[in-house]
Design a protein around this motif. Sequence first.
Motif, PDB file in Angstrom:
ATOM      1  N   ILE A 161       0.706  -1.070  -0.177  1.00  0.00           N
ATOM      2  CA  ILE A 161       0.023  -0.145   0.038  1.00  0.00           C
ATOM      3  C   ILE A 161       0.755   1.110   0.238  1.00  0.00           C
ATOM      4  N   LEU A 162       2.104   1.143   0.922  1.00  0.00           N
ATOM      5  CA  LEU A 162       2.744   2.405   0.806  1.00  0.00           C
ATOM      6  C   LEU A 162       3.478   2.629  -0.545  1.00  0.00           C
ATOM      7  N   ALA A 163       3.932   1.272  -1.074  1.00  0.00           N
ATOM      8  CA  ALA A 163       4.698   1.882  -2.256  1.00  0.00           C
ATOM      9  C   ALA A 163       3.804   2.099  -3.368  1.00  0.00           C
ATOM     10  N   THR A 164       2.620   1.803  -3.444  1.00  0.00           N
ATOM     11  CA  THR A 164       1.617   1.894  -4.338  1.00  0.00           C
ATOM     12  C   THR A 164       1.158   3.567  -4.200  1.00  0.00           C
ATOM     13  N   LEU A 165       1.191   4.029  -3.082  1.00  0.00           N
ATOM     14  CA  LEU A 165       1.011   5.323  -2.872  1.00  0.00           C
ATOM     15  C   LEU A 165       1.919   6.318  -3.070  1.00  0.00           C
ATOM     16  N   VAL A 166       3.232   5.962  -2.859  1.00  0.00           N
ATOM     17  CA  VAL A 166       4.519   6.565  -3.288  1.00  0.00           C
ATOM     18  C   VAL A 166       4.422   6.585  -4.733  1.00  0.00           C
ATOM     19  N   ILE A 167       4.081   5.595  -5.461  1.00  0.00           N
ATOM     20  CA  ILE A 167       4.466   5.620  -6.996  1.00  0.00           C
ATOM     21  C   ILE A 167       3.251   6.548  -7.494  1.00  0.00           C
ATOM     22  N   LEU A 168       1.843   6.621  -6.923  1.00  0.00           N
ATOM     23  CA  LEU A 168       0.888   7.208  -7.549  1.00  0.00           C
ATOM     24  C   LEU A 168       1.263   9.006  -7.267  1.00  0.00           C
ATOM     25  N   PHE A 169       1.816   9.052  -5.794  1.00  0.00           N
ATOM     26  CA  PHE A 169       2.312  10.769  -5.602  1.00  0.00           C
ATOM     27  C   PHE A 169       3.334  10.960  -6.566  1.00  0.00           C
ATOM     28  N   LEU A 170       4.298  10.224  -6.590  1.00  0.00           N
ATOM     29  CA  LEU A 170       5.377  10.616  -7.616  1.00  0.00           C
ATOM     30  C   LEU A 170       5.109  10.870  -9.249  1.00  0.00           C
ATOM     31  N   SER A 171       3.862  10.151  -9.287  1.00  0.00           N
ATOM     32  CA  SER A 171       3.689  10.084 -10.837  1.00  0.00           C
ATOM     33  C   SER A 171       2.957  11.619 -11.032  1.00  0.00           C
ATOM     34  N   LYS A 172       2.782  12.050 -10.149  1.00  0.00           N
ATOM     35  CA  LYS A 172       1.868  13.517 -10.345  1.00  0.00           C
ATOM     36  C   LYS A 172       2.920  14.529 -10.677  1.00  0.00           C
ATOM     37  N   PHE A 173       4.164  14.430 -10.436  1.00  0.00           N
ATOM     38  CA  PHE A 173       5.280  15.301 -10.942  1.00  0.00           C
ATOM     39  C   PHE A 173       6.125  14.933 -11.976  1.00  0.00           C
ATOM     40  N   LYS A 174       5.659  13.776 -12.654  1.00  0.00           N
ATOM     41  CA  LYS A 174       6.592  13.486 -14.090  1.00  0.00           C
ATOM     42  C   LYS A 174       6.037  14.143 -15.005  1.00  0.00           C
ATOM     43  N   ASN A 175       6.737  14.484 -15.899  1.00  0.00           N
ATOM     44  CA  ASN A 175       6.387  15.115 -17.143  1.00  0.00           C
ATOM     45  C   ASN A 175       6.108  14.020 -18.256  1.00  0.00           C
ATOM     46  N   LYS A 176       4.750  14.140 -18.377  1.00  0.00           N
ATOM     47  CA  LYS A 176       4.390  12.981 -19.342  1.00  0.00           C
ATOM     48  C   LYS A 176       4.306  13.529 -20.752  1.00  0.00           C
ATOM     49  N   ASN A 177       4.903  14.785 -20.977  1.00  0.00           N
ATOM     50  CA  ASN A 177       4.882  15.276 -22.238  1.00  0.00           C
ATOM     51  C   ASN A 177       6.197  14.614 -23.076  1.00  0.00           C
ATOM     52  N   ILE A 178       7.013  14.017 -22.408  1.00  0.00           N
ATOM     53  CA  ILE A 178       8.390  13.406 -22.876  1.00  0.00           C
ATOM     54  C   ILE A 178       7.917  12.532 -23.998  1.00  0.00           C
ATOM     55  N   VAL A 179       6.924  11.765 -23.724  1.00  0.00           N
ATOM     56  CA  VAL A 179       6.546  10.685 -24.448  1.00  0.00           C
ATOM     57  C   VAL A 179       6.119  11.223 -25.937  1.00  0.00           C
ATOM     58  N   ASP A 180       5.434  12.283 -25.949  1.00  0.00           N
ATOM     59  CA  ASP A 180       4.945  12.999 -27.028  1.00  0.00           C
ATOM     60  C   ASP A 180       6.157  13.349 -27.977  1.00  0.00           C
ATOM     61  N   LEU A 181       7.132  13.744 -27.343  1.00  0.00           N
ATOM     62  CA  LEU A 181       8.418  14.140 -27.976  1.00  0.00           C
ATOM     63  C   LEU A 181       9.092  13.001 -28.947  1.00  0.00           C
ATOM     64  N   MET A 182       8.851  11.851 -28.654  1.00  0.00           N
ATOM     65  CA  MET A 182       9.500  10.595 -29.036  1.00  0.00           C
ATOM     66  C   MET A 182       9.025  10.041 -30.290  1.00  0.00           C
ATOM     67  N   TYR A 183       7.934  10.687 -30.644  1.00  0.00           N
ATOM     68  CA  TYR A 183       7.297  10.216 -31.847  1.00  0.00           C
ATOM     69  C   TYR A 183       8.104  10.590 -33.126  1.00  0.00           C
ATOM     70  N   MET A 184       8.303   9.892 -34.209  1.00  0.00           N
ATOM     71  CA  MET A 184       8.877  10.305 -35.242  1.00  0.00           C
ATOM     72  C   MET A 184       8.085  10.262 -36.505  1.00  0.00           C
ATOM     73  N   GLU A 185       8.228  11.048 -37.622  1.00  0.00           N
ATOM     74  CA  GLU A 185       7.256  10.780 -38.653  1.00  0.00           C
ATOM     75  C   GLU A 185       8.180  10.660 -39.911  1.00  0.00           C
ATOM     76  N   ILE A 186       7.895   9.508 -40.666  1.00  0.00           N
ATOM     77  CA  ILE A 186       8.766   9.468 -41.870  1.00  0.00           C
ATOM     78  C   ILE A 186       7.607   9.496 -42.989  1.00  0.00           C
ATOM     79  N   SER A 187       8.250  10.023 -43.993  1.00  0.00           N
ATOM     80  CA  SER A 187       7.266  10.317 -45.240  1.00  0.00           C
ATOM     81  C   SER A 187       8.102   9.868 -46.355  1.00  0.00           C
ATOM     82  N   HIS A 188       7.482   9.276 -47.426  1.00  0.00           N
ATOM     83  CA  HIS A 188       8.075   8.887 -48.643  1.00  0.00           C
ATOM     84  C   HIS A 188       7.475   9.580 -49.876  1.00  0.00           C
ATOM     85  N   ASN A 189       8.404  10.356 -50.539  1.00  0.00           N
ATOM     86  CA  ASN A 189       7.869  11.076 -51.821  1.00  0.00           C
ATOM     87  C   ASN A 189       8.128  10.149 -52.809  1.00  0.00           C
TER      88      ASN A 189
END
Length: 150
Positions: free
Chosen positions: A122-150
Amino acid sequence: MIIDILNSKLFNSEVFDILLILLLGVFYGFVLFFTMKKASTAVCDVSRYFVILPMLILIMILVINVIQSSIALSLGLVGALSIVRFRTPIKEAEELVYIFLAIAIGLGLGARYIGTTTVAFILATLVILFLSKFKNKNIVDLMYMEISHN
């Protein structure tokens, strides 16, 4: 006669104790998965842990229940497990946290430390949930790459 054998061997308190511990382990595994799903910022596919975490807990409960305090069995297990290696690399440290937490839950429940394991989980779960509030979830959005072929 068969009913007496079943009542004396199958339905004794030890069977109910291990059944309760196994059910508790499965429950904790699913709670851990949903915690991971909610709090994780890992790039990996989190849904693959839906079966892995509860099964890992059950396996650890079984191993600890079989070994109990036998040094010979524990040395045999170490020898047997030394040939096992993972072919899939763990890409992020966050995945290791959840895997180690599942192993710790299985060890604690298998050793019959239900109260200590529950409080720590219970304590570990609460700590994980609490610390996840401070993580920057926008980092994942920066990791997408677009490949186009002409």
